[in-house]
Design a protein around this motif. Structure first.
Motif, PDB file in Angstrom:
ATOM      1  N   SER A  72       0.808  -1.108   0.142  1.00 32.51           N
ATOM      2  CA  SER A  72       0.237   0.244  -0.098  1.00 32.51           C
ATOM      3  C   SER A  72       0.819   1.302  -0.022  1.00 32.51           C
ATOM      4  N   GLU A  73       1.938   1.289   0.541  1.00 30.29           N
ATOM      5  CA  GLU A  73       2.942   2.562   0.580  1.00 30.29           C
ATOM      6  C   GLU A  73       3.328   2.561  -1.077  1.00 30.29           C
ATOM      7  N   ILE A  74       3.768   1.661  -1.710  1.00 30.79           N
ATOM      8  CA  ILE A  74       4.143   1.861  -3.005  1.00 30.79           C
ATOM      9  C   ILE A  74       3.001   2.112  -3.840  1.00 30.79           C
ATOM     10  N   ILE A  75       1.864   1.850  -3.841  1.00 38.80           N
ATOM     11  CA  ILE A  75       0.446   2.397  -4.389  1.00 38.80           C
ATOM     12  C   ILE A  75       0.401   3.909  -3.971  1.00 38.80           C
ATOM     13  N   LYS A  76       0.509   4.164  -2.736  1.00 37.14           N
ATOM     14  CA  LYS A  76       0.350   5.615  -2.346  1.00 37.14           C
ATOM     15  C   LYS A  76       1.256   6.426  -2.896  1.00 37.14           C
ATOM     16  N   SER A  77       2.741   5.995  -3.065  1.00 33.07           N
ATOM     17  CA  SER A  77       3.744   6.866  -3.382  1.00 33.07           C
ATOM     18  C   SER A  77       3.422   6.888  -5.225  1.00 33.07           C
ATOM     19  N   PHE A  88      -4.329   3.916 -13.160  1.00 30.94           N
ATOM     20  CA  PHE A  88      -3.930   2.615 -13.292  1.00 30.94           C
ATOM     21  C   PHE A  88      -4.820   1.874 -14.388  1.00 30.94           C
ATOM     22  N   MET A  89      -4.299   1.235 -15.400  1.00 26.84           N
ATOM     23  CA  MET A  89      -5.111   0.671 -16.485  1.00 26.84           C
ATOM     24  C   MET A  89      -4.510  -0.478 -17.099  1.00 26.84           C
ATOM     25  N   LYS A  90      -5.128  -1.033 -17.834  1.00 25.82           N
ATOM     26  CA  LYS A  90      -4.443  -2.479 -18.725  1.00 25.82           C
ATOM     27  C   LYS A  90      -4.048  -1.957 -19.942  1.00 25.82           C
ATOM     28  N   GLY A  91      -2.662  -1.972 -19.846  1.00 25.11           N
ATOM     29  CA  GLY A  91      -1.980  -1.650 -21.001  1.00 25.11           C
ATOM     30  C   GLY A  91      -1.528  -0.235 -21.002  1.00 25.11           C
ATOM     31  N   VAL A  92      -0.988   0.501 -22.082  1.00 24.48           N
ATOM     32  CA  VAL A  92      -0.461   1.533 -21.887  1.00 24.48           C
ATOM     33  C   VAL A  92      -1.424   2.742 -22.780  1.00 24.48           C
ATOM     34  N   PRO A  93      -1.326   3.930 -22.725  1.00 27.16           N
ATOM     35  CA  PRO A  93      -2.181   4.873 -23.449  1.00 27.16           C
ATOM     36  C   PRO A  93      -2.118   4.629 -24.891  1.00 27.16           C
ATOM     37  N   ALA A  94      -0.970   4.468 -25.472  1.00 26.23           N
ATOM     38  CA  ALA A  94      -0.806   4.199 -26.670  1.00 26.23           C
ATOM     39  C   ALA A  94      -1.408   2.739 -27.215  1.00 26.23           C
ATOM     40  N   TYR A 125      -6.290  -1.302  -2.129  1.00 28.75           N
ATOM     41  CA  TYR A 125      -5.937   0.140  -1.965  1.00 28.75           C
ATOM     42  C   TYR A 125      -7.278   0.945  -1.639  1.00 28.75           C
ATOM     43  N   SER A 126      -7.967   0.895  -2.787  1.00 27.78           N
ATOM     44  CA  SER A 126      -9.215   1.836  -3.300  1.00 27.78           C
ATOM     45  C   SER A 126     -10.305   1.009  -2.623  1.00 27.78           C
ATOM     46  N   GLU A 168      -6.831  11.352  -4.681  1.00 26.78           N
ATOM     47  CA  GLU A 168      -8.163  10.901  -4.376  1.00 26.78           C
ATOM     48  C   GLU A 168      -8.618   9.994  -5.565  1.00 26.78           C
ATOM     49  N   PHE A 169      -9.111   8.935  -4.977  1.00 25.06           N
ATOM     50  CA  PHE A 169      -9.913   8.102  -5.899  1.00 25.06           C
ATOM     51  C   PHE A 169     -10.923   8.534  -6.469  1.00 25.06           C
TER      52      PHE A 169
END
Length: 110
Positions: free
Chosen positions: A2-7, A17-23, A62-63, A76-77
């Motif tokens: 959770s500390e990694i997610i928070k950072s 946070f998504m599946k894949g990359v924007p491109a 986390y969320s 903020e989520f």
């Protein structure tokens, strides 16, 4: 974890946070949120949850939200695809960026 997610969440004003990359999104929901953010013209960091199972499960815990994508603004989520789309269509998303002082280009709704 959770500390990694928070950072990661605090690393930028807008984080997706998504599946894949924007491109090259790897699911339709991730693609829709990317399209909305690109249309609005806001800069965002993206994290490919498919590249790291610990991050994928960690952000859900986390969320307390079971699905990906997940959008965060100023730490903020905000929600997933449906909530982001509804906020965009109603003008709430741009209003949130304005309120938080996040630069963007589009002022119109969908």
């Amino acid at each position: 974890m959770s500390e990694i997610i928070k950072s990661v969440i605090n690393s930028a004003d807008v984080v997706l946070f998504m599946k894949g990359v924007p491109a090259a999104p790897q699911c339709g929901f991730s693609m829709q949120v990317c399209q909305i953010l690109n249309h609005v013209g806001v800069e965002f960091n993206s994290i490919d949850v498919l590249a790291d199972g610990a991050i994928r499960e960690g952000v859900k815990a986390y969320s307390q939200w079971p699905t990906i994508p997940q959008l965060y603004v100023k730490g903020e989520f905000i929600g997933g695809c449906d909530i982001t789309r509804e906020m965009f269509q109603s003008g709430e998303l741009v209003a949130l960026f304005d309120k938080e002082g996040i630069p963007h280009k589009a002022t119109a709704k969908a």
